[in-house]
Structures are given as C-alpha cells and as structure tokens.
Design a protein around this motif. Structure first.
Motif, PDB file in Angstrom:
ATOM      1  N   VAL A 106       0.829  -1.204   0.000  1.00  0.00           N
ATOM      2  CA  VAL A 106       0.000   0.000   0.000  1.00  0.00           C
ATOM      3  C   VAL A 106       0.865   1.256   0.000  1.00  0.00           C
ATOM      4  N   ALA A 202      -5.428  -2.109   4.275  1.00  0.00           N
ATOM      5  CA  ALA A 202      -5.218  -1.268   3.099  1.00  0.00           C
ATOM      6  C   ALA A 202      -5.846   0.103   3.293  1.00  0.00           C
ATOM      7  N   GLY A 206      -3.420   3.167   3.640  1.00  0.00           N
ATOM      8  CA  GLY A 206      -3.562   3.961   2.427  1.00  0.00           C
ATOM      9  C   GLY A 206      -4.038   5.376   2.707  1.00  0.00           C
TER      10      GLY A 206
END
Length: 276
Positions: A106, A202, A206
């Motif tokens: 990520v 994620a 992220g």
C-alpha cells in the motif's frame, strides 16, 4: 500547488454532494459485503463524478478520489468484518499472513500514485477492472478445498500485490484477493468474508499515505492531503449500514451468481473510467 476557495463551491452543491455520497455509501456498503470487496472499485469512479460538483481540479481529482475512497473504506471494511465475523466467514490465519505484505504494498502504491498524472491513473484503473471482470466471469471454477493453507511466502506476495494496487488506485484489494481465494477453493461466503478482512489494513495505511503525499500540494476545503474528510461521515456512515445487509445476503445468494455480478459490475466500472 492547487487550491480552490470555499466561496467557489455553492452550499447547495456541497449539500447535494454529501447526499449523493450517503446514498452511494449505502449501495456500495451492501455490494462490498456481498462480494468481499472494499468498495473502492465503485467508490472511486462515483467520487470522481461527485467531485465535479465541488470544483476539485482535474489534475488532482483522481488522486483525491482514490485517497478519499480509502478513507471511506475504513468505515466500510470494519462494518463488513464485524458482520462476516459474526457468521464465521473469515479464515483468520490467512488474514494474519496477508497483512505484512499488504502494508508494504500500500505504501509503495501510494508513493507511485503521487507521481502519476490523474488521467494515467484512470486508464490503469479501467484496464485493471477489465482484467478482473474477465477472471471472475470466465477464469475460475470453485472446487472443494484440497490444497493446504497457503504459506507465508504466497500470502506475503499476494498481500504485497493487492496492497500495491490498493495504494495506487484507492481500492481495497478485492480485485486480486477474491480471485485468489476463489482459486484456493474457499466457499463463496468465506471468500467474501476473508477478502473483506484484508481491507482495513489497506484502508488505514492507504489513507495515511495519501494524506502525507498530498500534504503540501493540495489546499481544497475539507481535505487533508488527498483525503476529502466530509465523505467519511456521509459515505462511510451509509456504507456501515449497507454492509450489515450485504453480509446477510452473502450467505443466501449462490456463489456463481455473486461472481457474475462482481464481474459485470467491475466491467461497467472499467468502461466508465476509460471514457475521456
């Protein structure tokens, strides 16, 4: 450096944008929980259209849509994980082996995304959606589980690839994890649940990465870096509610029908993203 003033965005447009995010969140949350995806494959193009109301510059609109989609997926993913967890649809040993590689992937994807043009990101997004659509409709046949639990090297590699795609495009990793888990022979309900359990990593990593990447170059009201925070209570709140109903339907809809729905949906998304 890009900037817009709040006065340039009418209050009515802002309220309409939030209302559209709420409705989108409800639908995307349900679909995410049913299909085991984080929702980014639908949320990103949806936000691209909604951000037209807010006059976010074209040069950064894809970046803001990707970062914001990951932020919204924080809410979406946790709602899905709770719902699937209660129904024992998550294979936790696989999830624990996926997370380290996904975290690294990520961060790498978000760094690359910051260097690419918005239109280039849209084209990559569309191409990935076509590939995923084909694989899910034609490429896999579910069979009873006959393989051992995937080991750390395989899980780390899959996690790294899924995480890189998540960081690059603002999606949750389901485009890779759903076909992979299907190939591993998991029942469809466990494919959906286990894939959903990958998304919180994620989404959180992220979101932080996109905030940092756009920290000094984006000055749009309501944003921190490439993340438009008003979308979190609007789309995120709706997604949590939608995920509750979607997780219930995941155990009732036949697996083959779910995969066809998934494939058709992402094919349509790919067409939308490739249109200039």
């Amino acid at each position: 450096m890009f900037s817009i003033q709040r006065k340039d965005c009418l209050v009515t447009d802002f309220i309409l944008a939030l209302a559209l995010m709420l409705v989108s969140g409800l639908l995307i949350g349900a679909i995410s929980a049913m299909l085991g995806i984080g929702g980014g494959m639908i949320m990103v193009p949806t936000l691209l259209l909604i951000f037209l109301l807010l006059d976010i510059p074209d040069e950064i609109r894809m970046h803001v849509a990707s970062g914001t989609a990951l932020c919204v997926m924080v809410a979406t993913s946790f709602g899905s994980v709770v719902s699937h967890g209660r129904r024992c649809n998550i294979v936790w040993p696989i999830t624990l082996r996926i997370v380290p590689g996904m975290t690294i992937g990520v961060i790498g994807g978000a760094i690359l995304a910051d260097q690419l043009d918005s239109r280039v990101l849209q084209i990559i997004f569309g191409i990935v959606m076509f590939i995923v659509s084909y694989l899910m409709i034609f490429g896999f046949k579910v069979t009873p589980r006959q393989r051992p639990m995937p080991g750390w090297p395989v899980c780390t590699s899959v996690g790294g690839a899924a995480g890189f795609k998540s960081g690059l495009l603002g999606v949750g990793g389901g485009a890779l994890s759903v076909p992979w888990l299907t190939y591993e022979g998991l029942p469809q309900a466990k494919v959906s649940g286990t894939s959903s359990s990958f998304t919180p990593c994620a989404a959180v990593v992220g979101t932080i990465a996109f905030m940092i990447a756009g920290w000094t170059s984006v000055h749009v009201p309501g944003t921190v870096g490439y993340v438009f925070w008003p979308a979190l209570p609007a789309a995120g709140g709706g997604a949590v509610i939608g995920a509750f109903f979607g997780a219930r339907l995941a155990n009732k809809v036949p697996g083959r029908q779910l995969r066809i729905m998934f494939g058709v949906l992402v094919f349509c998304v790919g067409v939308v993203m490739l249109v200039p």
